[in-house]
Motif scaffolding. Structure first.
Motif, PDB file in Angstrom:
ATOM      1  N   ALA A  16       0.798  -0.738   0.103  1.00  0.00           N
ATOM      2  CA  ALA A  16      -0.214   0.255   0.025  1.00  0.00           C
ATOM      3  C   ALA A  16       1.111   1.569  -0.254  1.00  0.00           C
ATOM      4  O   ALA A  16       0.623   2.200  -0.730  1.00  0.00           O
ATOM      5  N   THR A  17       2.071   1.145   0.803  1.00  0.00           N
ATOM      6  CA  THR A  17       3.053   2.182   1.316  1.00  0.00           C
ATOM      7  C   THR A  17       3.338   2.699  -0.659  1.00  0.00           C
ATOM      8  O   THR A  17       3.657   4.024  -0.688  1.00  0.00           O
ATOM      9  N   ALA A  18       4.230   1.093  -1.536  1.00  0.00           N
ATOM     10  CA  ALA A  18       4.288   1.449  -2.453  1.00  0.00           C
ATOM     11  C   ALA A  18       3.615   2.026  -3.287  1.00  0.00           C
ATOM     12  O   ALA A  18       3.977   3.200  -4.251  1.00  0.00           O
ATOM     13  N   VAL A  19       2.509   1.737  -3.531  1.00  0.00           N
ATOM     14  CA  VAL A  19       1.380   2.352  -4.652  1.00  0.00           C
ATOM     15  C   VAL A  19       1.291   3.582  -4.310  1.00  0.00           C
ATOM     16  O   VAL A  19       1.243   4.932  -5.390  1.00  0.00           O
ATOM     17  N   ALA A  20       0.914   4.398  -2.818  1.00  0.00           N
ATOM     18  CA  ALA A  20       0.938   5.528  -2.565  1.00  0.00           C
ATOM     19  C   ALA A  20       2.209   6.318  -3.223  1.00  0.00           C
ATOM     20  O   ALA A  20       1.929   7.459  -3.428  1.00  0.00           O
ATOM     21  N   LEU A  21       2.938   5.747  -2.697  1.00  0.00           N
ATOM     22  CA  LEU A  21       4.715   7.128  -3.413  1.00  0.00           C
ATOM     23  C   LEU A  21       4.358   6.864  -4.872  1.00  0.00           C
ATOM     24  O   LEU A  21       4.676   7.803  -5.389  1.00  0.00           O
ATOM     25  N   ASP A  22       3.945   5.582  -5.780  1.00  0.00           N
ATOM     26  CA  ASP A  22       4.284   6.122  -6.845  1.00  0.00           C
ATOM     27  C   ASP A  22       2.763   6.728  -7.253  1.00  0.00           C
ATOM     28  O   ASP A  22       3.369   7.634  -8.113  1.00  0.00           O
ATOM     29  N   ALA A  23       1.991   7.329  -6.647  1.00  0.00           N
ATOM     30  CA  ALA A  23       1.032   7.667  -6.813  1.00  0.00           C
ATOM     31  C   ALA A  23       1.253   8.901  -6.925  1.00  0.00           C
ATOM     32  O   ALA A  23       1.112  10.880  -7.255  1.00  0.00           O
ATOM     33  N   LEU A  24       2.086   9.688  -6.014  1.00  0.00           N
ATOM     34  CA  LEU A  24       2.567  10.724  -5.187  1.00  0.00           C
ATOM     35  C   LEU A  24       3.630  11.226  -6.067  1.00  0.00           C
ATOM     36  O   LEU A  24       3.755  12.488  -6.929  1.00  0.00           O
ATOM     37  N   GLU A  25       4.410  10.409  -6.813  1.00  0.00           N
ATOM     38  CA  GLU A  25       5.998  10.513  -7.179  1.00  0.00           C
ATOM     39  C   GLU A  25       5.252  10.803  -8.591  1.00  0.00           C
ATOM     40  O   GLU A  25       5.596  12.504  -9.356  1.00  0.00           O
ATOM     41  N   GLU A  26       4.323  10.737  -9.104  1.00  0.00           N
ATOM     42  CA  GLU A  26       3.481  11.024 -10.594  1.00  0.00           C
ATOM     43  C   GLU A  26       3.324  12.112 -10.659  1.00  0.00           C
ATOM     44  O   GLU A  26       3.527  13.094 -11.785  1.00  0.00           O
ATOM     45  N   VAL A  27       2.206  12.345  -9.373  1.00  0.00           N
ATOM     46  CA  VAL A  27       2.162  14.072  -9.549  1.00  0.00           C
ATOM     47  C   VAL A  27       2.944  15.042  -9.486  1.00  0.00           C
ATOM     48  O   VAL A  27       2.625  16.253  -9.826  1.00  0.00           O
TER      49      VAL A  27
END
Length: 204
Positions: A16-27
């Motif tokens: 879940a942390t990895a998914v959230a960080l991927d999304a934050l990195e993208e935006v």
């Protein structure tokens, strides 16, 4: 993010942390925003590599330190094993890497008691008395900062609350003993002798 909001994201497992960080990195790559203070709530099982990403992205964490006491034994013996359980709610790693962090009780999941939450982060004792990940213990001073100015920072309210200084709300508790002087294992038992709200004493 694009509208200027601060986002608090609930993550528990490392995936879940990895998914959230991927999304934050993208935006953030598309729309950089200094001092966004997006915050991962719980962030229970993040490993050191993820904390390094968290730091690089300017993300904060709010770690569920009470979890160590209430469910540490079960995670160690039943759900994830001792190696993974020892890194739960890794305040020591967050502090060492310079990740802005606070700690919490997740009330009503566990009782609201800030000194107990600080005690959990300092001692990392499970209900059976096991020290779960001694390398992740933090000092009493660091834990007190986490429950005060650390919390205020993750809410973008550090200009109003979190420390006692001119221009901030005069809301604070008065303790019967200096928490920096007591045995760290006695931190949760320091009595509260009074409370100030807006600079005025209130009855408990």
């Amino acid at each position: 993010h694009d509208a200027g909001y601060q986002v608090h994201i609930h993550t528990n497992g490392d995936e879940a942390t990895a998914v959230a960080l991927d999304a934050l990195e993208e935006v953030l790559s598309r729309n950089p925003r200094p001092d966004h203070r997006h915050t991962l709530q719980h962030c229970q099982m993040a490993d050191e590599a993820q904390f390094r990403r968290i730091k690089a992205l300017g993300v904060c964490v709010n770690l569920f330190s009470n979890h160590l006491y209430y469910w540490g034994d079960q995670h160690m013996t039943e759900t994830m094993g001792p190696d993974r359980a020892r890194r739960m709610n890794a305040t020591g790693t967050a502090e060492r890497l310079g990740v802005p962090f606070t700690i919490h009780s997740d009330t009503p999941i566990t009782p609201l008691d800030p000194l107990f939450t600080a005690w959990c982060a300092v001692n990392r004792l499970t209900e059976s008395g096991e020290v779960l990940g001694p390398d992740e213990c933090i000092s009493v001073r660091s834990a007190l900062r986490a429950i005060t100015l650390g919390a205020a920072y993750t809410l973008k309210m550090d200009g109003e609350i979190g420390s006692i200084e001119a221009g901030k709300w005069a809301d604070f508790a008065v303790l019967d003993a200096d928490p920096l002087e007591v045995d760290p294992r006695a931190l949760k038992d320091v009595p509260v002798s009074g409370t100030m709200i807006g600079g005025r004493a209130v009855e408990s």
